[in-house]
Design an enzyme around this catalytic site. Structure first.
Site, PDB file in Angstrom:
ATOM      1  CG  HIS A 150      -1.724  -1.256   1.468  1.00 44.86           C
ATOM      2  ND1 HIS A 150      -2.990  -1.394   1.028  1.00 44.86           N
ATOM      3  CD2 HIS A 150      -1.370  -2.390   2.231  1.00 44.86           C
ATOM      4  CE1 HIS A 150      -3.310  -2.525   1.409  1.00 44.86           C
ATOM      5  NE2 HIS A 150      -2.495  -3.197   2.101  1.00 44.86           N
ATOM      6  CB  SER A 271      12.410  21.578 -16.990  1.00 45.76           C
ATOM      7  OG  SER A 271      11.661  22.980 -17.290  1.00 45.76           O
ATOM      8  CE  LYS A 277      10.733  19.602 -13.414  1.00 45.02           C
ATOM      9  NZ  LYS A 277       9.858  18.478 -12.733  1.00 45.02           N
ATOM     10  CD  GLU A 284       7.990  11.092 -16.417  1.00 50.18           C
ATOM     11  OE1 GLU A 284       7.590  11.784 -15.604  1.00 50.18           O
ATOM     12  OE2 GLU A 284       8.923  11.801 -17.352  1.00 50.18           O
TER      13      GLU A 284
END
Ligand code: ARG
Length: 489
Positions: A150, A271, A277, A284
């Site tokens: 969880h 970025s 970043k 992804e």
């Protein structure tokens, strides 16, 4: 070329709509190999003569080296290649190549040859990625980390255990592809349009020349079925789902909040506007491409579910799901493999997470069980300890004796002894005595690593053997073609 009973030519828009030429470049080389084997078999069985066979094979050899243009009014690569053969070899010889076959067995053949190669490549890449995971497990078998359920800290574990869990999942993927290979590696060639032929062909011979292990025997089945495609893409979708979960784990763990791992700069992007970043774009995209492969699987199953038996043109669309699937799974495996090799594991952060949490709780409860306390009571005692510790923002090991005393209600144990148990139940000790098969226990890691190493080797040997068998058959085919061309010119 095939429109003798039809009036007029297709207009450009209709031709473009009908044509599969743009999807067919991937199978052009397989189509030529299939045509070579078919021609040799026609000669072997005296269906065509040596001169005609040589002319056809010569033409096919030339086409092999040409960049077959997509600019043609052929409906697909099969028509295009046949028309080129007729152009080069003349109608008299070239017009005999398509004796006793159909585009329906041809396209099934080409797809099987392509998927056969792709499966071998996927198995090879899977083997490599699994090997990397096992290697990393060997290097991280003492790195302690929290295991989660969880997304909450659950038990004390080892980083190697986590890596081996992915190795095992990928082993199942590997096995799914490995076993599917046998169902793909059967030749449909010679099934004709649907019902076979009266010409005395030898299907076994073409199957052998093309390196197949056997036939898709029933000619209706051979031309109709694409279940092997659904199986291949289904396996790909499951594989991607596993890779996607791994990607998600690493996306979370590479956040500055977790910092359990650090990805190499080579696998991240920055970025356009925020200079600080370091985005895990590669991971992804594994997630994103997984969605695509699941879509391709759906597309194939939806295509097949309502078709009557025999070839139907709907089947042409199936190809558009196969090629990108192969590309995605192979590139994903290559990228994941390199990413794993260059990823840094932040041992300190993993340890901090253990020390600031209560994932040692079950180990303390089990220590009480070993003292003869029923598990349910032990669960309650430790639960209360965690409650007190968490209220006062302390770790279990820093709880003073007075506070420990308050959780013992039925004299199951002396407070002093409980205190001692808490002190001695360190993560290291817990992993030393964790014993159950497949657990995070230290000794289990060594055993599993050795066992998995042997497993990888077995799959690797099998994959190499299959790849060499196909290569060897195609080499023999090529030699036969070459010697016939040479001896007839
Ligand atoms: N272009 C077709 C395909 O890819 C080849 C088979 C065509 N057969 C036919 N009878 N129209 O599926």
């Amino acid at each position: 070329m095939y429109r003798s009973r039809l009036d007029g030519k297709l207009d450009d828009i209709t031709l473009e709509f009908l044509s599969s030429i743009s999807d067919d470049s991937v199978i052009a080389q397989y189509d030529i190999l299939g045509s070579q084997a078919h021609t040799l078999m026609l000669l072997e069985n005296k269906i065509i003569n040596k001169q005609d066979a040589a002319k056809i094979l010569n033409a096919l050899e030339k086409i092999k080296k040409e960049n077959i243009s997509e600019e043609s009014d052929a409906e697909d690569v099969h028509e295009l290649i046949e028309s080129l053969v007729i152009k080069k070899a003349g109608k008299e010889a070239g017009g005999k190549m398509h004796t006793a076959r159909s585009r329906n067995d041809q396209v099934a053949l080409d797809i099987r040859m392509k998927i056969r190669d792709d499966i071998n490549m996927v198995c090879f890449c899977l083997n490599q990625t699994i090997e990397t995971l096992i290697d990393l497990a060997g290097k991280n078998h003492e790195v302690i980390m929290p295991l989660y359920t969880h997304m909450q800290q659950a038990q004390v574990g080892l980083f190697s255990h986590f890596l081996l869990a992915y190795a095992d999942a990928l082993f199942r993927d590997l096995d799914r592809f490995y076993v599917a290979y046998g169902r793909v590696n059967e030749s449909p060639l010679g099934a004709g349009p649907v019902g076979g032929t009266s010409i005395p062909i030898d299907r076994q011979s073409t199957a052998k020349m093309l390196g197949f292990k056997g036939l898709v025997e029933n000619s209706i089945d051979a031309t109709t079925s694409r279940d092997f495609v659904a199986e291949y893409i289904g396996n790909a979708a499951i594989l991607m789902t596993n890779l996607s979960r791994m990607a998600e784990d690493f996306v979370i763990w590479s956040t500055s909040e977790f910092s359990f791992v650090e990805l190499s700069d080579k696998f991240t992007s920055s970025s356009s506007v925020m200079p600080q970043k370091k985005n895990p774009d590669v991971l992804e995209l594994i997630r994103g491409k997984t969605a695509q492969v699941i879509g391709y699987h759906m597309a194939v199953l939806s295509n097949l579910k309502g078709l009557p038996s025999g070839y139907n043109r709907d089947l042409q669309q199936v190809k558009a799901s196969i090629w990108p699937t192969s590309k995605i799974i192979i590139s994903s495996l290559l990228v994941v493999n390199s990413l794993l090799k260059t990823m840094e594991v932040n041992e300190k952060k993993l340890r901090q997470a253990i020390d600031s949490g209560y994932s040692i709780s079950l180990d303390i409860a089990e220590a009480l069980v070993r003292k003869g306390i029923p598990f349910r009571n032990a669960h309650k005692i430790v639960g209360n300890l965690v409650q007190i510790a968490s209220n006062s923002k302390k770790s279990l090991s820093t709880l003073p004796l007075e506070e420990i005393k308050t959780v013992i209600h039925d004299n199951e144990i002396e407070a002093k002894e409980l205190h001692k148990i808490i002190q001695s139940t360190t993560p290291e000790y817990s992993l030393e005595i964790r014993k159950s098969q497949g657990s995070a226990g230290k000794h289990e890691q060594q055993r599993m690593i050795e066992n998995r190493k042997r497993k990888v080797e077995a799959y690797m040997t099998g994959t190499n053997k299959r790849t060499n068998e196909v290569r060897a058959s195609l080499e023999i085919l090529n030699n036969s073609v070459m010697s016939l061309i040479k001896n007839t010119s």
